[in-house]
Scaffold this active site. Structure first.
Site, PDB file in Angstrom:
ATOM      1  N   GLY A  60       0.785  -1.243   0.000  1.00 38.07           N
ATOM      2  CA  GLY A  60       0.000   0.000   0.000  1.00 38.07           C
ATOM      3  C   GLY A  60       0.813   1.288   0.000  1.00 38.07           C
ATOM      4  O   GLY A  60       0.237   2.366   0.161  1.00 38.07           O
ATOM      5  N   TRP A  62       2.425   2.943  -2.474  1.00 42.30           N
ATOM      6  CA  TRP A  62       2.051   3.869  -3.569  1.00 42.30           C
ATOM      7  C   TRP A  62       0.656   4.439  -3.311  1.00 42.30           C
ATOM      8  O   TRP A  62       0.399   5.615  -3.543  1.00 42.30           O
ATOM      9  CB  TRP A  62       2.086   3.165  -4.938  1.00 42.30           C
ATOM     10  CG  TRP A  62       3.448   2.952  -5.503  1.00 42.30           C
ATOM     11  CD1 TRP A  62       4.610   2.822  -4.800  1.00 42.30           C
ATOM     12  CD2 TRP A  62       3.801   2.872  -6.898  1.00 42.30           C
ATOM     13  NE1 TRP A  62       5.661   2.645  -5.669  1.00 42.30           N
ATOM     14  CE2 TRP A  62       5.197   2.672  -6.953  1.00 42.30           C
ATOM     15  CE3 TRP A  62       3.077   2.918  -8.081  1.00 42.30           C
ATOM     16  CZ2 TRP A  62       5.887   2.535  -8.174  1.00 42.30           C
ATOM     17  CZ3 TRP A  62       3.756   2.783  -9.298  1.00 42.30           C
ATOM     18  CH2 TRP A  62       5.155   2.597  -9.340  1.00 42.30           C
ATOM     19  N   ASP A  80      -4.938  -5.665  -5.926  1.00 42.52           N
ATOM     20  CA  ASP A  80      -3.816  -6.589  -5.731  1.00 42.52           C
ATOM     21  C   ASP A  80      -4.370  -7.989  -5.505  1.00 42.52           C
ATOM     22  O   ASP A  80      -5.507  -8.169  -5.069  1.00 42.52           O
ATOM     23  CB  ASP A  80      -2.950  -6.180  -4.527  1.00 42.52           C
ATOM     24  CG  ASP A  80      -1.530  -6.739  -4.665  1.00 42.52           C
ATOM     25  OD1 ASP A  80      -0.602  -5.966  -4.958  1.00 42.52           O
ATOM     26  OD2 ASP A  80      -1.342  -7.973  -4.494  1.00 42.52           O
ATOM     27  N   ASP A  96      -7.343 -10.619  -9.309  1.00 41.29           N
ATOM     28  CA  ASP A  96      -6.268 -10.868 -10.280  1.00 41.29           C
ATOM     29  C   ASP A  96      -6.472  -9.964 -11.490  1.00 41.29           C
ATOM     30  O   ASP A  96      -7.454 -10.123 -12.235  1.00 41.29           O
ATOM     31  CB  ASP A  96      -6.317 -12.350 -10.697  1.00 41.29           C
ATOM     32  CG  ASP A  96      -5.159 -12.719 -11.601  1.00 41.29           C
ATOM     33  OD1 ASP A  96      -4.450 -11.821 -12.102  1.00 41.29           O
ATOM     34  OD2 ASP A  96      -4.967 -13.933 -11.819  1.00 41.29           O
ATOM     35  N   ASP A 120       2.748  -1.124 -10.436  1.00 41.49           N
ATOM     36  CA  ASP A 120       3.991  -1.607  -9.818  1.00 41.49           C
ATOM     37  C   ASP A 120       3.913  -3.137  -9.738  1.00 41.49           C
ATOM     38  O   ASP A 120       4.616  -3.762  -8.951  1.00 41.49           O
ATOM     39  CB  ASP A 120       4.133  -0.986  -8.419  1.00 41.49           C
ATOM     40  CG  ASP A 120       5.551  -1.087  -7.860  1.00 41.49           C
ATOM     41  OD1 ASP A 120       6.497  -1.257  -8.646  1.00 41.49           O
ATOM     42  OD2 ASP A 120       5.706  -0.997  -6.620  1.00 41.49           O
ATOM     43  N   LYS A 160       5.931  -0.475 -14.118  1.00 39.81           N
ATOM     44  CA  LYS A 160       7.195  -1.180 -13.895  1.00 39.81           C
ATOM     45  C   LYS A 160       7.308  -2.357 -14.854  1.00 39.81           C
ATOM     46  O   LYS A 160       6.329  -3.051 -15.117  1.00 39.81           O
ATOM     47  CB  LYS A 160       7.226  -1.705 -12.462  1.00 39.81           C
ATOM     48  CG  LYS A 160       8.428  -2.606 -12.196  1.00 39.81           C
ATOM     49  CD  LYS A 160       8.713  -2.717 -10.746  1.00 39.81           C
ATOM     50  CE  LYS A 160       7.832  -3.731 -10.035  1.00 39.81           C
ATOM     51  NZ  LYS A 160       8.131  -3.717  -8.598  1.00 39.81           N
TER      52      LYS A 160
HETATM   53  C1  LIG Z   1       6.283  -4.605  -5.767  1.00 43.90           C
HETATM   54  S1  LIG Z   1       4.733  -5.049  -5.132  1.00 43.90           S
HETATM   55  C2  LIG Z   1       3.873  -3.523  -5.126  1.00 43.90           C
HETATM   56  C3  LIG Z   1       4.325  -2.558  -4.051  1.00 43.90           C
HETATM   57  C4  LIG Z   1       3.393  -1.364  -3.913  1.00 43.90           C
HETATM   58  N1  LIG Z   1       3.459  -0.510  -5.091  1.00 43.90           N
HETATM   59  C5  LIG Z   1       3.718  -0.546  -2.714  1.00 43.90           C
HETATM   60  O1  LIG Z   1       4.168   0.597  -2.860  1.00 43.90           O
HETATM   61  O2  LIG Z   1       3.479  -0.994  -1.594  1.00 43.90           O
HETATM   62  C6  LIG Z   1       4.015  -5.881  -6.517  1.00 43.90           C
HETATM   63  C7  LIG Z   1       2.594  -6.355  -6.284  1.00 43.90           C
HETATM   64  O3  LIG Z   1       2.036  -6.789  -7.526  1.00 43.90           O
HETATM   65  C8  LIG Z   1       1.013  -7.704  -7.200  1.00 43.90           C
HETATM   66  N2  LIG Z   1       0.575  -8.465  -8.369  1.00 43.90           N
HETATM   67  C9  LIG Z   1       1.311  -9.294  -9.149  1.00 43.90           C
HETATM   68  N3  LIG Z   1       0.541  -9.857 -10.091  1.00 43.90           N
HETATM   69  C10 LIG Z   1      -0.702  -9.358  -9.926  1.00 43.90           C
HETATM   70  C11 LIG Z   1      -1.955  -9.578 -10.580  1.00 43.90           C
HETATM   71  N4  LIG Z   1      -2.056 -10.438 -11.594  1.00 43.90           N
HETATM   72  N5  LIG Z   1      -3.046  -8.913 -10.135  1.00 43.90           N
HETATM   73  C12 LIG Z   1      -2.947  -8.047  -9.095  1.00 43.90           C
HETATM   74  N6  LIG Z   1      -1.802  -7.810  -8.420  1.00 43.90           N
HETATM   75  C13 LIG Z   1      -0.693  -8.448  -8.825  1.00 43.90           C
HETATM   76  C14 LIG Z   1       1.697  -8.587  -6.147  1.00 43.90           C
HETATM   77  O4  LIG Z   1       0.749  -9.302  -5.386  1.00 43.90           O
HETATM   78  C15 LIG Z   1       2.491  -7.555  -5.343  1.00 43.90           C
HETATM   79  O5  LIG Z   1       1.814  -7.196  -4.169  1.00 43.90           O
END
Ligand SMILES: C[S@@+](CC[C@H](N)C(=O)[O-])C[C@H]1O[C@@H](n2cnc3c(N)ncnc32)[C@H](O)[C@@H]1O
Length: 219
Positions: A60, A62, A80, A96, A120, A160
């Protein structure tokens, strides 16, 4: 054995990391918050009253940055796979993003069009570079197509992606949709991390089919 050594090294780096300490002081849930803060400040991405999507929001960080910047007149929609503790001012969805139904649910939330789409999202890292890069590219590609549908003309996307042979393809597609495409590697992004951020500025009007591949810049 290698995995154990690398996770020990990660833990050592994590506890001594400047941005981890700063996040604890500033009340951010992740050091990732500083990546967005740096890019958003440099490229003037966040404004009061904006409508923003935050894709891949857990835990959370961002979302916290965005909610503060857009204020009470803005709207923030986040998604997420993982559950996220509520963030004031953010409508959080657990689901998803690769599922069309989830994307449609999000699109329906801002029929007037969003100002900014952030992604991200990252796959679970397997350590197999080809696989991780491919999955990262697929998430980024979906985020670009979602942004094309979700944004108002003039809106921006920041996403990203792990460096790979497919990044140029992504930049090419973004150049068709946005007036300017830039590459960002903020200070908080670890040098050895393969991640880079692509910024698409100025969503072209959907009827404007002008291709502008030559405008892809890296500064
Ligand atoms: C690097 S973290 C994000 C960090 C966040 N921006 C923060 O500032 O706290 C990447 C996130 O992408 C999510 N993610 C990956 N594939 C996903 C998908 N298909 N649908 C939703 N979220 C996804 C992961 O669960 C993970 O929590």
């Amino acid at each position: 054995m290698i995995k154990k050594a690398s996770s020990k090294r990660w833990m050592q780096e994590h506890v001594t990391d400047h941005f981890v300490k700063q996040a604890q002081k500033d009340g951010y849930r992740s050091r990732a918050a500083y990546k967005l803060l740096e890019i958003a400040q440099k490229d003037r991405l966040l404004a009061p009253g904006s409508i923003v999507f935050d894709l891949g929001a857990a835990p959370g960080g961002w979302s916290q940055v965005v909610a503060k910047a857009v204020g009470a007149n803005g709207r923030v929609f986040a998604v997420d796979l993982l559950a996220v503790q509520p963030v004031h001012g953010v409508q959080m969805f657990r689901g998803d993003f690769t599922e069309a139904e989830m994307r449609q649910t999000l699109l329906n939330l801002a029929p007037q069009g969003a100002d900014l789409v952030l992604s991200d999202m990252a796959p679970n890292i397997s350590g197999i570079a080809d696989r991780d890069q491919r999955l990262s590219f697929e998430l980024a590609e979906l985020a670009v197509e979602f942004a094309a549908d979700a944004l108002k003309p003039g809106g921006h996307v920041l996403l990203k992606v792990f460096q790979s042979e497919w990044v140029d393809e992504l930049r090419g597609r973004m150049s068709e949709l946005f007036s300017r495409v830039l590459v960002r590697k903020p200070e908080a992004s670890r040098g050895r991390s393969a991640e880079v951020f692509l910024l698409g500025q100025g969503r072209r009007h959907p009827s404007d089919k002008t291709s502008c591949t030559a405008s892809a810049e890296s500064t």
